[in-house]
Design an enzyme around this catalytic site. Structure first.
Site, short mmCIF file in Angstrom:
data_model
loop_
_atom_site.label_atom_id
_atom_site.label_comp_id
_atom_site.label_asym_id
_atom_site.label_seq_id
_atom_site.Cartn_x
_atom_site.Cartn_y
_atom_site.Cartn_z
N CYS A 84 12.73 1.15 -11.33
CA CYS A 84 13.31 2.47 -11.00
C CYS A 84 14.78 2.32 -10.59
O CYS A 84 15.62 2.00 -11.41
CB CYS A 84 12.46 3.16 -9.93
SG CYS A 84 12.88 4.90 -9.77
N TYR A 85 15.11 2.49 -9.30
CA TYR A 85 16.51 2.31 -8.89
C TYR A 85 16.99 0.91 -9.25
O TYR A 85 18.14 0.70 -9.64
CB TYR A 85 16.64 2.53 -7.38
CG TYR A 85 18.06 2.40 -6.86
CD1 TYR A 85 18.98 3.44 -7.00
CD2 TYR A 85 18.48 1.22 -6.25
CE1 TYR A 85 20.28 3.31 -6.55
CE2 TYR A 85 19.79 1.08 -5.78
CZ TYR A 85 20.69 2.14 -5.94
OH TYR A 85 21.97 2.01 -5.49
N HIS A 172 6.97 2.99 -12.00
CA HIS A 172 6.57 2.13 -10.86
C HIS A 172 5.28 1.37 -11.19
O HIS A 172 4.20 1.91 -11.00
CB HIS A 172 6.35 2.99 -9.61
CG HIS A 172 7.63 3.49 -9.02
ND1 HIS A 172 8.38 2.73 -8.15
CD2 HIS A 172 8.31 4.66 -9.19
CE1 HIS A 172 9.46 3.41 -7.79
NE2 HIS A 172 9.44 4.58 -8.42
N GLU A 174 3.90 -0.85 -9.55
CA GLU A 174 3.15 -1.21 -8.33
C GLU A 174 2.22 -0.10 -7.88
O GLU A 174 1.35 -0.31 -7.04
CB GLU A 174 4.12 -1.58 -7.21
CG GLU A 174 4.95 -0.43 -6.62
CD GLU A 174 6.20 -0.08 -7.44
OE1 GLU A 174 6.23 -0.40 -8.65
OE2 GLU A 174 7.12 0.56 -6.89
N GLY A 227 -8.39 -6.46 21.76
CA GLY A 227 -9.59 -5.88 21.19
C GLY A 227 -9.31 -5.36 19.79
O GLY A 227 -10.23 -5.10 19.02
N GLY A 228 -8.05 -5.21 19.44
CA GLY A 228 -7.70 -4.76 18.09
C GLY A 228 -7.83 -5.90 17.09
O GLY A 228 -8.01 -7.06 17.46
N VAL A 229 -7.73 -5.54 15.82
CA VAL A 229 -7.92 -6.51 14.75
C VAL A 229 -6.83 -7.61 14.79
O VAL A 229 -7.13 -8.80 14.74
CB VAL A 229 -7.88 -5.82 13.36
CG1 VAL A 229 -8.03 -6.85 12.24
CG2 VAL A 229 -8.97 -4.78 13.27
N ASP A 230 -5.57 -7.19 14.92
CA ASP A 230 -4.47 -8.16 14.80
C ASP A 230 -4.54 -9.24 15.87
O ASP A 230 -4.43 -10.43 15.56
CB ASP A 230 -3.11 -7.45 14.89
CG ASP A 230 -2.99 -6.32 13.90
OD1 ASP A 230 -3.83 -6.26 12.98
OD2 ASP A 230 -2.08 -5.48 14.04
N SER A 231 -4.71 -8.81 17.12
CA SER A 231 -4.70 -9.83 18.18
C SER A 231 -5.98 -10.66 18.12
O SER A 231 -5.96 -11.84 18.49
CB SER A 231 -4.49 -9.20 19.55
OG SER A 231 -5.59 -8.41 19.93
N SER A 232 -7.08 -10.10 17.65
CA SER A 232 -8.31 -10.89 17.52
C SER A 232 -8.14 -11.98 16.47
O SER A 232 -8.55 -13.12 16.66
CB SER A 232 -9.50 -10.01 17.13
OG SER A 232 -9.72 -9.03 18.11
#
Ligand code: XMP
Length: 515
Positions: A84-85, A172, A174, A227-232
Protein backbone atom coordinates in the site's frame (compact mmCIF):
# COMPACT_ATOMS: atom_id res chain seq x y z
CA UNK A 1 16.61 -7.25 19.47
CA UNK A 2 18.26 -10.52 18.59
CA UNK A 3 19.53 -11.65 15.25
CA UNK A 4 20.06 -15.35 16.01
CA UNK A 5 17.20 -16.41 13.79
CA UNK A 6 16.25 -15.34 10.30
CA UNK A 7 14.60 -11.95 10.52
CA UNK A 8 12.28 -9.97 8.32
CA UNK A 9 12.42 -6.23 8.99
CA UNK A 10 9.00 -4.60 8.80
CA UNK A 11 9.48 -0.86 8.37
CA UNK A 12 6.50 0.96 9.88
CA UNK A 13 4.96 3.98 8.18
CA UNK A 14 2.07 4.21 10.64
CA UNK A 15 -0.40 1.65 9.34
CA UNK A 16 -2.91 0.14 11.73
CA UNK A 17 -1.98 -3.20 10.10
CA UNK A 18 1.78 -3.11 10.74
CA UNK A 19 1.58 -5.46 13.70
CA UNK A 20 -0.54 -7.80 11.67
CA UNK A 21 2.19 -8.03 9.03
CA UNK A 22 4.71 -9.07 11.68
CA UNK A 23 2.32 -11.62 13.10
CA UNK A 24 1.58 -13.20 9.75
CA UNK A 25 5.29 -13.51 9.02
CA UNK A 26 5.89 -15.19 12.36
CA UNK A 27 2.94 -17.51 11.77
CA UNK A 28 4.71 -18.53 8.59
CA UNK A 29 7.77 -19.58 10.58
CA UNK A 30 10.04 -16.55 10.22
CA UNK A 31 10.80 -14.06 12.97
CA UNK A 32 9.71 -10.49 12.19
CA UNK A 33 10.68 -7.22 13.82
CA UNK A 34 8.89 -3.90 13.40
CA UNK A 35 11.11 -0.87 13.08
CA UNK A 36 9.97 2.73 12.79
CA UNK A 37 10.75 4.37 9.45
CA UNK A 38 12.40 7.15 11.42
CA UNK A 39 15.13 4.76 12.57
CA UNK A 40 16.48 4.69 9.04
CA UNK A 41 18.39 2.23 6.91
CA UNK A 42 21.30 1.74 9.32
CA UNK A 43 19.00 0.30 11.96
CA UNK A 44 17.41 -1.98 9.41
CA UNK A 45 20.84 -3.26 8.42
CA UNK A 46 21.71 -3.99 12.04
CA UNK A 47 18.93 -6.56 12.15
CA UNK A 48 20.69 -8.47 9.36
CA UNK A 49 17.33 -9.24 7.79
CA UNK A 50 16.76 -11.70 4.97
CA UNK A 51 14.11 -9.38 3.55
CA UNK A 52 12.34 -6.08 4.15
CA UNK A 53 8.66 -5.14 4.13
CA UNK A 54 7.54 -1.54 3.90
CA UNK A 55 4.19 -1.17 5.67
CA UNK A 56 1.18 0.84 4.68
CA UNK A 57 0.37 4.16 6.30
CA UNK A 58 -2.27 6.89 6.40
CA UNK A 59 -0.26 9.52 4.50
CA UNK A 60 0.12 10.47 0.86
CA UNK A 61 3.70 10.57 -0.44
CA UNK A 62 2.95 14.18 -1.43
CA UNK A 63 1.97 15.33 2.08
CA UNK A 64 4.27 17.75 3.85
CA UNK A 65 6.42 15.72 6.20
CA UNK A 66 5.14 12.42 4.80
CA UNK A 67 7.10 9.53 6.31
CA UNK A 68 9.88 8.32 4.09
CA UNK A 69 13.11 6.36 4.09
CA UNK A 70 16.51 6.65 2.47
CA UNK A 71 16.27 5.08 -1.02
CA UNK A 72 19.49 3.25 -0.11
CA UNK A 73 17.11 0.68 1.34
CA UNK A 74 16.53 -0.55 -2.23
CA UNK A 75 20.25 -1.04 -2.78
CA UNK A 76 21.03 -3.41 0.07
CA UNK A 77 20.72 -6.38 -2.23
CA UNK A 78 17.79 -7.60 -0.12
CA UNK A 79 14.26 -8.34 -1.29
CA UNK A 80 11.86 -5.49 -0.50
CA UNK A 81 8.08 -5.78 -0.50
CA UNK A 82 6.10 -2.53 -0.35
CA UNK A 83 2.52 -2.78 0.84
CA UNK A 84 0.00 0.00 0.00
CA UNK A 85 1.82 3.19 1.14
CA UNK A 86 5.02 1.11 0.99
CA UNK A 87 4.36 0.42 -2.69
CA UNK A 88 3.63 4.07 -3.40
CA UNK A 89 6.73 5.19 -1.59
CA UNK A 90 8.82 2.67 -3.51
CA UNK A 91 7.43 4.00 -6.78
CA UNK A 92 7.86 7.63 -5.70
CA UNK A 93 11.46 7.21 -4.49
CA UNK A 94 12.52 5.25 -7.54
CA UNK A 95 11.27 7.83 -10.04
CA UNK A 96 7.70 6.72 -10.72
CA UNK A 97 4.63 8.96 -10.42
CA UNK A 98 1.98 8.67 -7.74
CA UNK A 99 -1.29 10.59 -8.13
CA UNK A 100 -4.54 10.88 -6.20
CA UNK A 101 -6.95 8.38 -7.79
CA UNK A 102 -10.41 9.44 -8.93
CA UNK A 103 -12.03 6.90 -6.69
CA UNK A 104 -10.81 6.14 -3.27
CA UNK A 105 -10.72 2.36 -3.07
CA UNK A 106 -11.78 0.90 0.20
CA UNK A 107 -12.83 -2.65 0.97
CA UNK A 108 -12.86 -5.87 -0.99
CA UNK A 109 -11.63 -5.60 -4.58
CA UNK A 110 -11.23 -8.20 -7.30
CA UNK A 111 -7.70 -8.19 -8.72
CA UNK A 112 -6.46 -9.87 -11.89
CA UNK A 113 -2.97 -11.25 -11.79
CA UNK A 114 -1.27 -11.08 -15.19
CA UNK A 115 -0.33 -14.42 -16.81
CA UNK A 116 3.09 -16.08 -16.40
CA UNK A 117 3.56 -14.55 -13.00
CA UNK A 118 6.69 -15.19 -10.97
CA UNK A 119 7.11 -15.46 -7.19
CA UNK A 120 5.77 -14.02 -4.95
CA UNK A 121 2.82 -13.44 -7.30
CA UNK A 122 2.56 -17.19 -7.95
CA UNK A 123 1.00 -17.22 -4.48
CA UNK A 124 -2.05 -15.44 -5.93
CA UNK A 125 -4.84 -16.97 -8.02
CA UNK A 126 -5.36 -15.45 -11.48
CA UNK A 127 -8.47 -13.75 -10.19
CA UNK A 128 -8.38 -13.03 -6.53
CA UNK A 129 -10.13 -11.01 -3.85
CA UNK A 130 -8.04 -8.46 -1.99
CA UNK A 131 -8.49 -5.83 0.71
CA UNK A 132 -7.71 -2.30 -0.44
CA UNK A 133 -7.59 0.98 1.42
CA UNK A 134 -5.97 3.80 -0.50
CA UNK A 135 -6.54 7.23 -2.03
CA UNK A 136 -3.39 7.58 -4.16
CA UNK A 137 -2.31 5.25 -6.90
CA UNK A 138 0.59 4.78 -9.27
CA UNK A 139 0.32 6.48 -12.65
CA UNK A 140 3.84 5.88 -14.01
CA UNK A 141 6.01 3.00 -12.98
CA UNK A 142 9.63 3.61 -12.08
CA UNK A 143 12.25 2.41 -14.60
CA UNK A 144 12.23 -1.25 -15.45
CA UNK A 145 9.28 -2.05 -13.20
CA UNK A 146 6.49 -4.23 -14.58
CA UNK A 147 2.84 -4.37 -13.64
CA UNK A 148 1.93 -7.79 -12.32
CA UNK A 149 -1.70 -7.29 -11.28
CA UNK A 150 -4.52 -4.81 -11.86
CA UNK A 151 -8.07 -4.16 -10.74
CA UNK A 152 -10.90 -2.33 -12.54
CA UNK A 153 -10.04 0.96 -10.94
CA UNK A 154 -6.38 0.42 -10.10
CA UNK A 155 -4.08 -0.16 -13.07
CA UNK A 156 -1.10 -0.97 -10.83
CA UNK A 157 -2.43 -3.32 -8.15
CA UNK A 158 1.02 -4.93 -8.04
CA UNK A 159 4.43 -4.37 -9.60
CA UNK A 160 7.96 -5.68 -9.49
CA UNK A 161 11.52 -5.26 -10.70
CA UNK A 162 12.54 -8.83 -10.41
CA UNK A 163 16.25 -8.41 -11.13
CA UNK A 164 16.53 -6.35 -7.92
CA UNK A 165 13.90 -8.35 -6.02
CA UNK A 166 11.73 -5.25 -5.49
CA UNK A 167 7.99 -5.91 -5.20
CA UNK A 168 4.95 -3.85 -4.38
CA UNK A 169 1.25 -4.51 -3.85
CA UNK A 170 -1.49 -1.95 -3.51
CA UNK A 171 -3.64 -4.35 -1.49
CA UNK A 172 -3.06 -5.65 2.04
CA UNK A 173 -1.92 -9.30 1.96
CA UNK A 174 -1.77 -9.33 5.80
CA UNK A 175 -5.54 -8.80 6.13
CA UNK A 176 -7.69 -11.94 6.16
CA UNK A 177 -10.10 -10.49 3.58
CA UNK A 178 -7.30 -10.85 1.02
CA UNK A 179 -8.04 -14.44 0.07
CA UNK A 180 -4.54 -15.37 -1.09
CA UNK A 181 -2.70 -13.10 1.33
CA UNK A 182 -1.02 -15.93 3.21
CA UNK A 183 0.24 -17.89 0.16
CA UNK A 184 1.49 -14.59 -1.25
CA UNK A 185 3.48 -13.73 1.89
CA UNK A 186 4.68 -17.31 2.09
CA UNK A 187 6.00 -17.14 -1.43
CA UNK A 188 7.75 -13.86 -0.61
CA UNK A 189 9.46 -15.49 2.38
CA UNK A 190 10.39 -18.85 0.92
CA UNK A 191 10.72 -18.28 -2.84
CA UNK A 192 12.07 -14.73 -2.82
CA UNK A 193 13.91 -14.34 0.52
CA UNK A 194 14.90 -18.04 0.57
CA UNK A 195 13.87 -18.39 4.20
CA UNK A 196 14.54 -21.71 5.94
CA UNK A 197 11.67 -21.09 8.38
CA UNK A 198 11.29 -23.05 11.56
CA UNK A 199 10.74 -20.17 13.97
CA UNK A 200 8.51 -21.81 16.60
CA UNK A 201 7.50 -21.16 20.15
CA UNK A 202 9.68 -24.02 21.30
CA UNK A 203 12.69 -22.40 19.68
CA UNK A 204 11.71 -19.09 21.18
CA UNK A 205 11.44 -20.68 24.62
CA UNK A 206 14.95 -22.16 24.41
CA UNK A 207 16.44 -18.91 23.19
CA UNK A 208 14.58 -16.89 25.82
CA UNK A 209 15.85 -19.17 28.58
CA UNK A 210 19.42 -18.82 27.33
CA UNK A 211 19.08 -15.06 27.17
CA UNK A 212 17.67 -14.83 30.70
CA UNK A 213 20.52 -16.97 32.02
CA UNK A 214 23.08 -14.90 30.17
CA UNK A 215 21.60 -11.67 31.50
CA UNK A 216 21.23 -12.54 35.17
CA UNK A 217 23.79 -15.29 35.74
CA UNK A 218 23.32 -16.77 39.20
CA UNK A 219 21.82 -13.63 40.68
CA UNK A 220 18.35 -13.32 42.16
CA UNK A 221 15.41 -11.81 40.24
CA UNK A 222 12.02 -10.66 41.49
CA UNK A 223 8.91 -9.98 39.43
CA UNK A 224 5.33 -8.93 39.99
CA UNK A 225 2.66 -11.57 39.42
CA UNK A 226 -0.87 -10.24 39.05
CA UNK A 227 -2.94 -13.22 38.04
CA UNK A 228 -3.09 -12.05 34.42
CA UNK A 229 -1.81 -14.08 31.50
CA UNK A 230 1.34 -12.03 30.78
CA UNK A 231 2.80 -12.03 34.26
CA UNK A 232 1.89 -15.70 34.77
CA UNK A 233 3.72 -16.70 31.60
CA UNK A 234 6.64 -14.47 32.53
CA UNK A 235 6.87 -16.15 35.95
CA UNK A 236 6.62 -19.65 34.47
CA UNK A 237 9.41 -18.84 32.03
CA UNK A 238 11.62 -17.28 34.71
CA UNK A 239 11.07 -20.33 36.90
CA UNK A 240 12.03 -22.63 34.05
CA UNK A 241 15.13 -20.55 33.32
CA UNK A 242 16.57 -19.93 36.78
CA UNK A 243 14.51 -21.96 39.25
CA UNK A 244 14.48 -20.63 42.79
CA UNK A 245 16.63 -17.69 41.83
CA UNK A 246 13.36 -16.17 40.67
CA UNK A 247 10.70 -15.08 43.15
CA UNK A 248 7.33 -13.96 41.88
CA UNK A 249 5.77 -11.43 44.23
CA UNK A 250 2.02 -11.84 44.05
CA UNK A 251 0.27 -8.86 45.58
CA UNK A 252 -3.30 -9.83 46.37
CA UNK A 253 -4.99 -6.43 46.25
CA UNK A 254 -8.36 -7.82 47.28
CA UNK A 255 -9.72 -6.74 43.90
CA UNK A 256 -9.27 -10.09 42.17
CA UNK A 257 -11.97 -12.33 40.82
CA UNK A 258 -13.38 -15.25 42.75
CA UNK A 259 -10.73 -17.99 43.25
CA UNK A 260 -8.27 -16.13 41.06
CA UNK A 261 -5.44 -16.08 43.57
CA UNK A 262 -5.83 -19.78 44.29
CA UNK A 263 -5.87 -20.72 40.63
CA UNK A 264 -2.72 -18.78 39.88
CA UNK A 265 -0.95 -20.13 42.96
CA UNK A 266 -1.90 -23.69 42.04
CA UNK A 267 -0.77 -23.33 38.45
CA UNK A 268 2.51 -21.56 39.17
CA UNK A 269 3.69 -22.64 42.60
CA UNK A 270 1.84 -25.94 42.72
CA UNK A 271 2.19 -27.41 39.28
CA UNK A 272 5.28 -25.68 37.92
CA UNK A 273 7.18 -25.19 41.17
CA UNK A 274 7.68 -21.46 40.62
CA UNK A 275 8.83 -19.74 43.79
CA UNK A 276 5.93 -17.45 44.72
CA UNK A 277 5.71 -15.02 47.57
CA UNK A 278 2.10 -14.00 48.09
CA UNK A 279 1.14 -10.94 50.10
CA UNK A 280 -2.41 -10.36 51.20
CA UNK A 281 -2.63 -6.58 51.03
CA UNK A 282 -6.39 -6.32 50.62
CA UNK A 283 -6.85 -4.32 53.84
CA UNK A 284 -4.37 -1.74 52.69
CA UNK A 285 -5.98 -1.39 49.26
CA UNK A 286 -9.46 -1.19 50.70
CA UNK A 287 -8.52 1.51 53.15
CA UNK A 288 -6.84 3.45 50.33
CA UNK A 289 -10.12 3.19 48.42
CA UNK A 290 -12.36 4.22 51.30
CA UNK A 291 -14.87 6.91 50.30
CA UNK A 292 -13.32 7.22 46.82
CA UNK A 293 -15.83 7.47 44.00
CA UNK A 294 -13.88 9.19 41.25
CA UNK A 295 -12.55 6.48 38.88
CA UNK A 296 -9.24 8.20 38.12
CA UNK A 297 -8.57 8.71 41.79
CA UNK A 298 -9.33 5.02 42.39
CA UNK A 299 -6.77 4.07 39.77
CA UNK A 300 -4.19 6.41 41.27
CA UNK A 301 -4.69 5.11 44.79
CA UNK A 302 -4.44 1.51 43.59
CA UNK A 303 -1.30 2.23 41.57
CA UNK A 304 0.40 3.97 44.49
CA UNK A 305 -0.57 1.31 46.98
CA UNK A 306 0.75 -1.36 44.67
CA UNK A 307 4.12 0.35 44.40
CA UNK A 308 4.24 0.81 48.18
CA UNK A 309 3.48 -2.83 48.89
CA UNK A 310 5.75 -4.15 46.20
CA UNK A 311 8.68 -2.06 47.35
CA UNK A 312 8.15 -3.13 50.93
CA UNK A 313 8.04 -6.81 50.00
CA UNK A 314 11.02 -6.46 47.69
CA UNK A 315 13.11 -5.48 50.72
CA UNK A 316 12.98 -9.14 51.74
CA UNK A 317 14.99 -9.89 48.64
CA UNK A 318 17.47 -7.10 49.05
CA UNK A 319 20.11 -8.88 47.01
CA UNK A 320 17.88 -8.67 43.96
CA UNK A 321 19.01 -6.20 41.37
CA UNK A 322 16.70 -7.47 38.63
CA UNK A 323 13.02 -6.87 38.12
CA UNK A 324 11.22 -9.15 35.65
CA UNK A 325 8.19 -7.77 33.82
CA UNK A 326 5.70 -9.27 31.39
CA UNK A 327 5.92 -6.42 28.86
CA UNK A 328 4.63 -7.47 25.44
CA UNK A 329 5.60 -6.42 21.95
CA UNK A 330 2.58 -4.14 21.39
CA UNK A 331 3.60 -2.13 24.50
CA UNK A 332 7.08 -1.79 23.08
CA UNK A 333 5.94 -0.89 19.59
CA UNK A 334 3.43 1.71 20.68
CA UNK A 335 6.26 3.69 22.13
CA UNK A 336 8.35 3.54 18.96
CA UNK A 337 5.70 3.59 16.25
CA UNK A 338 5.64 6.36 13.69
CA UNK A 339 2.71 8.71 14.09
CA UNK A 340 -0.40 7.29 12.54
CA UNK A 341 -3.37 5.40 13.86
CA UNK A 342 -1.14 2.85 15.55
CA UNK A 343 0.59 5.54 17.56
CA UNK A 344 -2.54 7.02 19.07
CA UNK A 345 -3.59 3.86 20.87
CA UNK A 346 -4.09 4.45 24.57
CA UNK A 347 -2.01 2.21 26.78
CA UNK A 348 -2.96 1.25 30.27
CA UNK A 349 -0.21 1.47 32.79
CA UNK A 350 -0.79 -0.82 35.68
CA UNK A 351 2.45 -0.36 37.50
CA UNK A 352 3.55 3.00 36.17
CA UNK A 353 6.97 4.07 37.35
CA UNK A 354 7.88 0.95 39.30
CA UNK A 355 11.18 0.14 37.54
CA UNK A 356 12.41 3.73 37.87
CA UNK A 357 11.49 3.88 41.53
CA UNK A 358 13.16 0.56 42.29
CA UNK A 359 16.37 1.35 40.46
CA UNK A 360 16.64 -2.18 39.17
CA UNK A 361 17.66 -3.67 35.85
CA UNK A 362 14.72 -4.95 33.85
CA UNK A 363 14.30 -8.48 32.58
CA UNK A 364 11.56 -8.54 29.95
CA UNK A 365 11.53 -11.97 28.40
CA UNK A 366 8.23 -11.48 26.53
CA UNK A 367 8.96 -8.13 24.94
CA UNK A 368 9.19 -9.65 21.49
CA UNK A 369 5.86 -11.48 21.60
CA UNK A 370 2.28 -10.76 20.67
CA UNK A 371 -0.56 -11.74 22.98
CA UNK A 372 -1.47 -14.91 21.13
CA UNK A 373 2.19 -15.90 21.07
CA UNK A 374 2.39 -15.40 24.83
CA UNK A 375 -0.56 -17.75 25.15
CA UNK A 376 1.19 -20.33 22.98
CA UNK A 377 4.32 -19.98 25.10
CA UNK A 378 2.25 -20.38 28.26
CA UNK A 379 0.87 -23.67 26.95
CA UNK A 380 4.35 -24.77 25.97
CA UNK A 381 5.48 -24.08 29.54
CA UNK A 382 2.67 -26.17 30.98
CA UNK A 383 0.22 -23.54 32.20
CA UNK A 384 -3.39 -24.78 32.05
CA UNK A 385 -5.58 -23.66 29.12
CA UNK A 386 -8.04 -22.24 31.58
CA UNK A 387 -5.45 -19.70 32.73
CA UNK A 388 -3.77 -19.11 29.40
CA UNK A 389 -7.02 -18.42 27.54
CA UNK A 390 -8.31 -15.94 30.08
CA UNK A 391 -9.92 -12.75 28.90
CA UNK A 392 -7.98 -9.57 29.69
CA UNK A 393 -8.45 -8.31 33.21
CA UNK A 394 -7.52 -4.74 34.15
CA UNK A 395 -4.70 -4.10 36.59
CA UNK A 396 -6.97 -2.18 39.00
CA UNK A 397 -9.20 -5.26 39.02
CA UNK A 398 -12.79 -5.24 40.17
CA UNK A 399 -12.39 -1.66 41.42
CA UNK A 400 -13.07 -0.38 37.91
CA UNK A 401 -16.20 -2.55 37.79
CA UNK A 402 -17.69 -1.21 40.98
CA UNK A 403 -19.23 2.16 40.30
CA UNK A 404 -19.22 4.20 43.44
CA UNK A 405 -17.39 3.18 46.59
CA UNK A 406 -15.42 -0.05 46.72
CA UNK A 407 -16.21 -1.94 49.90
CA UNK A 408 -15.78 -5.52 50.99
CA UNK A 409 -19.56 -6.09 50.82
CA UNK A 410 -19.88 -4.66 47.34
CA UNK A 411 -16.83 -6.63 46.18
CA UNK A 412 -18.44 -9.82 47.47
CA UNK A 413 -21.63 -9.14 45.49
CA UNK A 414 -19.76 -8.41 42.27
CA UNK A 415 -17.43 -11.38 42.69
CA UNK A 416 -20.33 -13.82 42.98
CA UNK A 417 -22.27 -12.33 40.06
CA UNK A 418 -19.15 -12.28 37.90
CA UNK A 419 -18.32 -15.89 38.74
CA UNK A 420 -21.82 -17.03 37.73
CA UNK A 421 -21.61 -15.08 34.48
CA UNK A 422 -18.24 -16.58 33.53
CA UNK A 423 -19.27 -20.07 34.62
CA UNK A 424 -22.34 -20.00 32.40
CA UNK A 425 -20.33 -18.61 29.48
CA UNK A 426 -17.79 -21.42 29.84
CA UNK A 427 -20.51 -24.05 30.18
CA UNK A 428 -22.27 -22.91 27.04
CA UNK A 429 -19.06 -22.63 25.01
CA UNK A 430 -19.40 -18.84 24.67
CA UNK A 431 -16.39 -17.88 26.76
CA UNK A 432 -13.90 -18.65 24.00
CA UNK A 433 -16.11 -17.06 21.33
CA UNK A 434 -16.20 -13.61 22.91
CA UNK A 435 -13.22 -11.33 23.55
CA UNK A 436 -14.01 -10.17 27.04
CA UNK A 437 -16.88 -10.63 29.45
CA UNK A 438 -17.45 -8.94 32.77
CA UNK A 439 -20.02 -7.97 35.35
CA UNK A 440 -20.41 -4.47 36.75
CA UNK A 441 -22.00 -3.39 40.01
CA UNK A 442 -23.97 -0.20 39.52
CA UNK A 443 -24.31 2.55 42.12
CA UNK A 444 -28.10 2.54 42.01
CA UNK A 445 -30.73 0.46 43.68
CA UNK A 446 -34.11 -0.36 42.25
CA UNK A 447 -37.38 -1.75 43.44
CA UNK A 448 -38.23 -5.39 43.01
CA UNK A 449 -40.49 -8.00 44.48
CA UNK A 450 -39.49 -11.26 46.09
CA UNK A 451 -42.22 -13.51 47.39
CA UNK A 452 -44.70 -11.05 48.81
CA UNK A 453 -42.13 -8.54 49.84
CA UNK A 454 -40.91 -5.42 48.16
CA UNK A 455 -37.14 -5.33 47.68
CA UNK A 456 -34.82 -2.42 47.09
CA UNK A 457 -31.53 -3.87 45.86
CA UNK A 458 -28.56 -3.60 43.54
CA UNK A 459 -28.38 -3.81 39.76
CA UNK A 460 -25.74 -5.89 37.99
CA UNK A 461 -24.84 -4.99 34.41
CA UNK A 462 -23.37 -7.73 32.24
CA UNK A 463 -21.00 -6.76 29.46
CA UNK A 464 -19.54 -8.98 26.77
CA UNK A 465 -17.66 -7.63 23.76
CA UNK A 466 -16.20 -8.86 20.52
CA UNK A 467 -13.15 -7.05 19.33
CA UNK A 468 -9.93 -7.53 17.46
CA UNK A 469 -7.78 -4.86 19.07
CA UNK A 470 -9.87 -3.49 21.97
CA UNK A 471 -9.81 -0.06 20.30
CA UNK A 472 -13.24 -0.66 18.89
CA UNK A 473 -15.65 -3.29 20.09
CA UNK A 474 -19.18 -4.56 19.51
CA UNK A 475 -21.38 -6.06 22.17
CA UNK A 476 -21.54 -9.85 21.80
CA UNK A 477 -24.80 -11.24 20.45
CA UNK A 478 -25.28 -13.66 23.35
CA UNK A 479 -28.40 -15.80 23.04
CA UNK A 480 -31.39 -14.48 24.98
CA UNK A 481 -31.90 -17.85 26.58
CA UNK A 482 -28.36 -17.84 27.96
CA UNK A 483 -28.79 -14.30 29.26
CA UNK A 484 -32.03 -15.44 30.90
CA UNK A 485 -30.29 -18.34 32.64
CA UNK A 486 -27.50 -16.10 33.88
CA UNK A 487 -29.89 -13.45 35.12
CA UNK A 488 -32.05 -15.96 36.97
CA UNK A 489 -29.04 -17.52 38.65
CA UNK A 490 -27.57 -14.19 39.71
CA UNK A 491 -30.83 -12.89 41.14
CA UNK A 492 -31.54 -16.16 42.94
CA UNK A 493 -28.06 -16.84 44.23
CA UNK A 494 -26.47 -13.49 44.91
CA UNK A 495 -27.88 -11.80 47.92
CA UNK A 496 -28.36 -8.08 47.36
CA UNK A 497 -29.17 -8.21 43.64
CA UNK A 498 -32.70 -7.99 42.26
CA UNK A 499 -32.08 -6.85 38.68
CA UNK A 500 -29.68 -7.77 35.86
CA UNK A 501 -29.23 -5.83 32.61
CA UNK A 502 -27.15 -6.52 29.49
CA UNK A 503 -25.02 -3.72 28.06
CA UNK A 504 -25.66 -3.33 24.32
CA UNK A 505 -23.37 -0.39 23.61
CA UNK A 506 -20.47 -0.52 21.21
CA UNK A 507 -17.04 1.06 21.63
CA UNK A 508 -16.83 3.88 20.72
CA UNK A 509 -18.68 5.78 22.06
CA UNK A 510 -18.85 3.53 25.14
CA UNK A 511 -15.74 1.81 26.51
CA UNK A 512 -15.33 -1.80 27.55
CA UNK A 513 -15.05 -1.05 31.25
CA UNK A 514 -17.70 1.12 32.91
CA UNK A 515 -15.43 2.57 35.62
P1 XMP B 1 -11.59 0.33 27.78
O1 XMP B 1 -12.44 0.34 29.01
O2 XMP B 1 -10.60 1.46 27.73
O3 XMP B 1 -10.74 -1.00 27.89
O4 XMP B 1 -12.41 0.23 26.53
C1 XMP B 1 -10.00 -1.57 26.85
C2 XMP B 1 -9.30 -2.79 27.38
O5 XMP B 1 -8.32 -2.42 28.35
C3 XMP B 1 -8.58 -3.07 29.58
N1 XMP B 1 -8.21 -2.15 30.67
C4 XMP B 1 -7.06 -2.25 31.37
N2 XMP B 1 -6.07 -3.15 31.29
N3 XMP B 1 -4.94 -2.03 33.04
C5 XMP B 1 -5.02 -3.05 32.14
O6 XMP B 1 -4.13 -3.89 32.08
C6 XMP B 1 -5.90 -1.08 33.17
O7 XMP B 1 -5.79 -0.17 33.96
C7 XMP B 1 -7.02 -1.20 32.28
N4 XMP B 1 -8.15 -0.49 32.12
C8 XMP B 1 -8.86 -1.08 31.11
C9 XMP B 1 -10.04 -3.39 29.54
O8 XMP B 1 -10.36 -4.45 30.44
C10 XMP B 1 -10.22 -3.76 28.10
O9 XMP B 1 -9.73 -5.06 27.84
Amino acid sequence: MTTEHETIAVVDFGSQYTQLIARRIRELGVYAVIISCEKGVEEVKKLQPIGIILSGGPSSVHDDGAPSIDPAIFKLGLPVLGICYGLQLMAHLLGGRVIPSKHREYGRRAVNVLPNSRPPFTGLSAETTTWMSHGDQIENLPDEFKVTAKSDSCPVAAMHREADRLYGVQFHPEVRHTTDGTPFLKSFLYDVCYARGGWTMELFEQEAIERIRAQVGDRHVIGGVSGGVDSSVMAALMGRAIGDNFTGIFVDNGLLRKNERLEVENALAGKLGVHLHTVDASDLFLSALKDIIDPELKRKRIGNTFIEVFQEEAKRFKDSRFLAQGTLYPDVIESVSFRGPSATIKTHHNVGGLPEKMNMALVEPLRELFKDEVRALGRELGLPDHLVNRHPFPGPGLAVRILGEVTRERLAILREADAIFLHELRNSGWYDKVSQALAVLLPVKSVGVMGDARTYENVIALRSVDTWDFMTADFSPLPMELLGTISTRIINEVEGVNRVVYDISSKPPATVEWE
